[in-house]
Design an enzyme around this catalytic site. Structure first.
Site, PDB file in Angstrom:
ATOM      1  N   TYR A 142       0.856  -1.183   0.000  1.00 13.67           N
ATOM      2  CA  TYR A 142       0.000   0.000   0.000  1.00 13.67           C
ATOM      3  C   TYR A 142       0.892   1.234   0.000  1.00 13.67           C
ATOM      4  CZ  TYR A 142      -3.583   3.344   1.513  1.00 13.67           C
ATOM      5  OH  TYR A 142      -4.444   4.413   1.600  1.00 13.67           O
ATOM      6  N   ASP A 237       9.300   2.704   0.052  1.00 14.37           N
ATOM      7  CA  ASP A 237       8.255   3.366   0.827  1.00 14.37           C
ATOM      8  C   ASP A 237       8.468   2.965   2.286  1.00 14.37           C
ATOM      9  OD1 ASP A 237       5.960   4.001   2.235  1.00 14.37           O
ATOM     10  OD2 ASP A 237       4.603   3.574   0.576  1.00 14.37           O
ATOM     11  N   LYS A 265       3.868   9.629   8.291  1.00 15.70           N
ATOM     12  CA  LYS A 265       3.445  10.142   9.603  1.00 15.70           C
ATOM     13  C   LYS A 265       4.499  10.125  10.695  1.00 15.70           C
ATOM     14  CE  LYS A 265       1.012   6.018   8.640  1.00 15.70           C
ATOM     15  NZ  LYS A 265      -0.173   5.791   7.846  1.00 15.70           N
TER      16      LYS A 265
HETATM   17  N1  HOZ Z   1      -2.660   0.706   6.690  1.00 15.35           N
HETATM   18  C1  HOZ Z   1      -2.953   2.085   6.923  1.00 15.35           C
HETATM   19  C2  HOZ Z   1      -1.756   2.763   7.461  1.00 15.35           C
HETATM   20  N2  HOZ Z   1      -0.603   2.512   6.720  1.00 15.35           N
HETATM   21  C3  HOZ Z   1      -4.166   2.173   7.784  1.00 15.35           C
HETATM   22  C4  HOZ Z   1      -4.536   3.541   8.210  1.00 15.35           C
HETATM   23  C5  HOZ Z   1      -5.501   4.224   7.331  1.00 15.35           C
HETATM   24  O1  HOZ Z   1      -5.587   3.960   6.137  1.00 15.35           O
HETATM   25  O2  HOZ Z   1      -6.208   5.064   7.881  1.00 15.35           O
END
Ligand code: HOZ
Length: 430
Positions: A142, A237, A265
């Site tokens: 992702y 990433d 973040k």
């Molecule tokens: N897997 C996402 C964070 N890398 C979950 C958080 C989100 O999408 O809000």
């Protein structure tokens, strides 16, 4: 009705699905999301005053624990001087200096506001630099929600069953090719098929949005070699792994040097921040030096920078933090494995450092296909059992468990005791 139930009922009328990011809606585990009102250290408290040991940590950035005093006072003191200027500040220079001093492959960095934006910008820079269009990503990885990345995406897209999102024009997705994580031959095949067209290969060096999946020995190095051979930019990433596996992230852990790195973040310590950086030659294609346009009024926001600088400085100066959180990660994984064994349950525990994942499958999980064999209904049961015992886990199977420096051995033991009871009940057929 609990306060969380009341808030969710109202939220569903005002916000799509009642939430501002899909995973937090509890869609894949059922039930009502807990609305969080406060957090301190390793503990979060919901709107009904229930307290939980938190293993989400805002999906990673709270590596020092919630409301760390140094981060908190940096935010307050900086906010007193103004919230945003839309002009250059000394704090941005300090932040770039910190990142480049901690991660040798990052010679220059550009601040943005989220991991999504950082990926989008890094891919654009790679395309501008190579003058090529296609990119390779991996199924189940992702990289945020920009159009080109919502192809076989992990995280919420995986649990919601929309790995290829609606609303992405075919033209945006056609240059995104997907390879199989941990299968170097799948990457080689794409590079051989399009030898002069691949601008970049982007990867989560440790996949942490299809649960946690570690790279096989040599996989990342083989990627590096292929990228060199085909003049493709290798993008790591490190939104999840950066400054978490160590100050130099997964690239330091595995000793493989990418051309560009993406952060999210964690460098904002809870404020909305992202960054991309890497080789000077590539970064100098970015505007205003070069022709790759990328901008943002709030990029490098002073309050966000102050929070991130406080956090990164503490991480840089205190290597024992990594010994602590990685040690707790091992304690957790060892404890889960032995509790599963005791109860004759064949499930798989993956992880590295302070990132862990219990997959409800008996297969070893090495990529997206094996991750998807996990029993998500059983995960939902497990999640609610743990929640009822005061343990806040990710409300979805395909996410990581995050440990912070505020967690203690006792916290891990508490979580393990709750997990053991769940395993025992399953072993007894309840
Ligand atoms: N897997 C996402 C964070 N890398 C979950 C958080 C989100 O999408 O809000």
């Amino acid at each position: 009705m609990t306060r969380s139930e009341q808030l969710f009922a109202l939220a569903e009328k005002l916000i799509p699905g009642g939430v501002n990011s899909p995973v937090r809606a509890f869609g894949s585990v059922g039930g009502v999301p807990r609305f969080i009102q406060q957090a301190n250290g390793a503990v979060i408290k919901d709107a009904d005053n229930n307290r939980y040991i938190d293993f989400v940590g805002s999906w990673g950035p709270m590596i020092l624990g919630h409301n760390h005093p140094a981060v908190y006072s940096a935010v307050i003191e900086t906010a007193k001087k103004g919230l945003s200027f839309g002009a250059a500040t000394e704090l941005e220079v300090q932040m770039a200096g910190l990142i480049t001093s901690m991660v040798p492959s990052v010679e220059m960095a550009r601040m943005v506001n989220s991991g999504t934006e950082a990926v989008m910008s890094a891919v654009r820079a790679a395309r501008g630099y190579t003058k090529k269009d296609k990119i390779i990503k991996f199924a189940g990885c992702y990289h945020g929600h920009s159009d080109a990345m919502l192809v076989k995406a992990g995280s919420g897209a995986m649990t919601a069953g929309v790995p290829d999102s609606a609303g992405v024009p075919a033209g945006c997705a056609q240059d995104t090719l997907t390879a199989v994580y941990n299968d170097i031959s799948s990457v080689r095949a794409l590079l051989e098929e399009y030898p002069d067209q691949i601008a970049a290969v982007i990867i989560e060096p440790v996949a942490a949005n299809m649960g946690v999946v570690c790279p096989r020995p040599d996989f990342l190095q083989q990627l590096r070699t292929l990228c060199d051979q085909y003049h493709a930019v290798l993008i790591f990433d490190e939104v999840i792994t950066g400054f978490r596996l160590g100050i130099d992230g997964a690239q330091g852990w595995f000793r493989v040097t990418p051309d560009l790195t993406v952060y999210g973040k964690i460098i904002g310590a809870g404020m909305p921040v992202g960054a991309y950086g890497g080789k000077r030659e590539i970064m100098e294609t970015v505007s205003p030096v070069g022709p790759v346009y990328q901008a943002g009024t709030l990029s490098g926001n002073p309050v966000a920078m102050a929070a991130g600088i406080a956090q990164l400085t503490i991480l840089k100066e205190n290597p024992q933090i990594y010994r602590h959180i990685n040690g707790l990660g091992e304690q957790l994984r060892d404890g889960l494995r032995s509790a599963l064994k005791e109860n004759g349950l064949p499930f798989t525990v993956n992880g590295i450092g302070s990132l862990s994942c219990l997959f409800f499958t008996k297969q070893p999980v090495t990529g997206c296909t094996s991750a998807k064999t996990a029993d998500t209904a059983l995960y939902a049961d497990y999640f609610h059992h743990m929640l009822s015992r005061g343990i806040y886990l990710a409300p979805a199977q395909f996410e990581a468990m995050f440990i912070s420096n505020a967690h203690t051995e006792q916290d891990i033991d508490t979580a393990l005791a709750a997990a053991k009871d769940f395993f025992r009940s399953k072993a007894n057929g309840r």
